[in-house]
Design an enzyme around this catalytic site. Structure first.
Site, mmCIF file in Angstrom:
data_model
loop_
_atom_site.group_PDB
_atom_site.id
_atom_site.type_symbol
_atom_site.label_atom_id
_atom_site.label_comp_id
_atom_site.label_asym_id
_atom_site.label_seq_id
_atom_site.Cartn_x
_atom_site.Cartn_y
_atom_site.Cartn_z
ATOM 1 N N TYR A 1 -4.274 20.151 122.776
ATOM 2 C CA TYR A 1 -3.472 20.096 124.005
ATOM 3 C C TYR A 1 -4.331 19.611 125.166
ATOM 4 C CZ TYR A 1 1.357 21.417 123.812
ATOM 5 O OH TYR A 1 2.711 21.373 123.641
ATOM 6 N N GLU B 1 -2.769 18.625 128.616
ATOM 7 C CA GLU B 1 -1.895 18.274 129.745
ATOM 8 C C GLU B 1 -2.736 17.903 130.962
ATOM 9 O OE1 GLU B 1 0.571 21.678 130.217
ATOM 10 O OE2 GLU B 1 1.946 21.061 128.628
ATOM 11 N N ASP C 1 9.062 -5.168 131.463
ATOM 12 C CA ASP C 1 8.926 -4.417 130.221
ATOM 13 C C ASP C 1 8.526 -5.429 129.152
ATOM 14 O OD1 ASP C 1 9.206 -3.177 127.817
ATOM 15 O OD2 ASP C 1 11.218 -2.385 128.185
ATOM 16 N N THR D 1 5.626 -1.006 124.912
ATOM 17 C CA THR D 1 5.368 -0.212 123.722
ATOM 18 C C THR D 1 4.048 -0.729 123.164
ATOM 19 O OG1 THR D 1 6.592 -1.810 122.383
ATOM 20 C CG2 THR D 1 7.804 0.141 123.102
ATOM 21 N N LYS E 1 4.562 -3.062 118.649
ATOM 22 C CA LYS E 1 5.268 -4.284 118.253
ATOM 23 C C LYS E 1 4.228 -5.396 118.065
ATOM 24 C CE LYS E 1 9.655 -2.881 120.209
ATOM 25 N NZ LYS E 1 9.684 -1.880 121.265
ATOM 26 N N ARG F 1 2.687 3.825 117.286
ATOM 27 C CA ARG F 1 3.893 3.966 118.115
ATOM 28 C C ARG F 1 3.532 4.688 119.402
ATOM 29 N NH1 ARG F 1 7.593 2.442 114.732
ATOM 30 N NH2 ARG F 1 9.228 2.182 116.259
HETATM 31 N N1 PLP Z 1 11.649 -1.943 125.764
HETATM 32 C C1 PLP Z 1 11.942 -2.970 124.976
HETATM 33 C C2 PLP Z 1 12.009 -4.342 125.579
HETATM 34 C C3 PLP Z 1 12.189 -2.775 123.625
HETATM 35 O O1 PLP Z 1 12.512 -3.801 122.841
HETATM 36 C C4 PLP Z 1 12.115 -1.466 123.101
HETATM 37 C C5 PLP Z 1 12.356 -1.164 121.692
HETATM 38 O O2 PLP Z 1 12.774 -1.907 120.891
HETATM 39 C C6 PLP Z 1 11.830 -0.428 123.987
HETATM 40 C C7 PLP Z 1 11.593 -0.695 125.304
HETATM 41 C C8 PLP Z 1 11.860 0.992 123.545
HETATM 42 O O3 PLP Z 1 10.821 1.381 122.830
HETATM 43 P P1 PLP Z 1 10.866 2.735 121.970
HETATM 44 O O4 PLP Z 1 11.739 2.438 120.802
HETATM 45 O O5 PLP Z 1 9.436 2.910 121.634
HETATM 46 O O6 PLP Z 1 11.411 3.798 122.845
#
Ligand code: PLP
Length: 433
Positions: A51, A53, A206, A232, A235, A241
């Protein structure tokens, strides 16, 4: 302590089955990849027991001397992997995944019911960018904030920036979100910056899908124009993950992003960080700075171009007519089959990809296209010629789907289906109510 196969043969065998499935299939899901053995080792380590935090040096638990070092190392590598100056940019590596990372940003910089604009889900955006239908606020983002999606120009398949500008001027969002789950082109960051500045909005990217490509500088760099960048880590980046949030260190629109975002992650929305993931992420970010990683990302893009041109030569219509990145979106409507049907047929042949809506679809339930991505099979060594073969297999799958659909239109089956719904069929009402 005994090994998994002794303690729980059921789970062991499910993991083995999944491993075989991954090993034996053509993995074309654009958001998936095969991470490194060294990342798996870190993720499966004792780091999961701890842990911690808070942030390095400011923890709510003792015994964090190594965890602190690890998280600082991960932060430093994250900044280095994306070529960022630590004086100007900071990063939080604790988000549990992409959707939490995005929601953490929203709660950091917006008040409940503040307005935001992201790319509409049926046009390639992600649920967490504010998806809602006329009947239902589907995503938590649209429940707690007011969302007005922007869309693609349906004739070009590109983001309709003119419409975004017009709508933003009326809707006056506090946040504009770039980035997508199914968009084969780069975003026009300078244009989006201008639109955001004109209405006094934050600009966030994002980059979940393309973060590996960004790290390798094979697509446009969102950091030049955005205030906040989320991602993320599993990918195209090829890590465990997880999620990350990068933020400008200087205040933006009067907001100290560093403290707002760090506080939104913890204590705002999360508790203890997943230190095993942070360990795996640090390893992946070390790889992300190597020449081999750059070569891999170049190959991802080159493979995608090869796939795109072969599909086009077979008569397929691609959204935006091609791709700048790791995925293509194939419009199957001219072939009179839908994405769900083709996904199912290909799945039977161990070709794994996903149905996807394409601009002009009437319903999101029967999407008219498929999304095909190159990162995972490129990790397994595929080159341009292999992806030409992949295009052939997809084409075969589409033809088989067309054949399968013929069964439905055979007069004998049509008559029989009519019969079971007619009053002459003795058990007609069995399934009603
Ligand atoms: N943002 C985008 C552009 C995504 O394609 C994805 C997932 O496919 C996410 C966020 C979300 O990620 P997670 O599935 O890890 O929550």
């Amino acid at each position: 302590d005994n090994p998994l196969n002794e303690v729980d043969p059921e789970v062991r065998s499910l993991i083995d089955n999944e491993k075989q499935r991954q090993f034996r299939s053509l993995e074309l899901i654009a958001s998936e990849n095969f991470t490194y053995r060294a990342v798996m080792e870190a993720v499966g380590s004792c780091l999961t027991n701890k842990y911690s935090e808070g942030l390095p040096g400011k923890r709510y638990y003792g015994g964090n001397e190594y965890i602190d070092e690890l998280e600082i190392l991960c932060q430093e590598r994250a900044l280095a992997a994306f070529h960022l100056d630590g004086e100007k940019w900071g990063v939080n590596v604790q988000p549990l995944s992409g959707s939490p990372a995005n929601f953490e940003v929203y709660t950091a910089i917006l008040k409940p019911h503040d307005r935001l604009m992201g790319l509409d889900l049926p046009h390639g955006g992600h649920l967490s960018h504010g998806f809602m239908t006329p009947k239902r606020r589907v995503s938590g983002t649209s429940v707690y904030f007011e969302s007005m999606p922007y869309r693609l120009n349906e004739s070009t398949g590109l983001v309709d920036y003119d419409m975004l500008e017009k709508t933003a001027n009326i809707f006056r969002p506090k946040l504009i979100i770039a980035g997508a789950s199914a968009y084969p082109r780069d975003f026009d960051y300078p244009r989006m910056r201008k639109i955001a500045d004109a209405v006094g909005a934050f600009l966030m990217m994002d980059m979940a899908h393309i973060s590996g490509l960004v790290a390798a500088s094979v697509v446009a760099d969102p950091f030049e124009y955005c205030d906040i960048v989320t991602t993320t880590t599993h990918k195209s980046l090829r890590g465990p993950r997880g999620g990350m949030i990068f933020f400008k260190k200087d205040p933006v629109l009067g907001v100290d992003l560093e403290s707002a975002i760090n506080n939104a992650v913890f204590p705002g929305l999360q508790g203890g960080p997943h230190n095993h993931t942070i360990g795996g992420l640090a390893v992946c970010l070390k790889y992300a700075q190597t020449p081999e990683f750059k070569a891999y990302q170049k190959q991802v893009v080159s493979n995608c171009r090869s796939l795109a041109s072969k599909l086009i030569s077979q008569g397929y219509e691609l959204v935006s007519d091609g791709s700048d990145n790791h995925l293509v979106l194939v419009n199957l409507r001219p072939f009179n089959v839908n994405g769900a049907q083709v996904e199912k047929i290909l799945d039977m042949a161990s070709i794994t990809l996903n149905k996807n809506s394409v601009p002009g679809d009437k319903s999101a339930i029967v999407p008219g296209g498929i999304r095909v991505g190159t990162p995972a099979m490129t990790t397994r060594g595929f080159t341009e010629k292999d992806f030409m073969l992949v295009a052939d297999f997809i084409h075969e799958g589409v033809k088989i789907t067309q054949e399968a659909k013929k069964l439905f239109s055979t007069p004998k089956l049509q008559d029989f289906l009519k019969f079971i719904t007619s009053p002459d069929f003795p058990l007609r009402d069995q399934v009603l109510d």
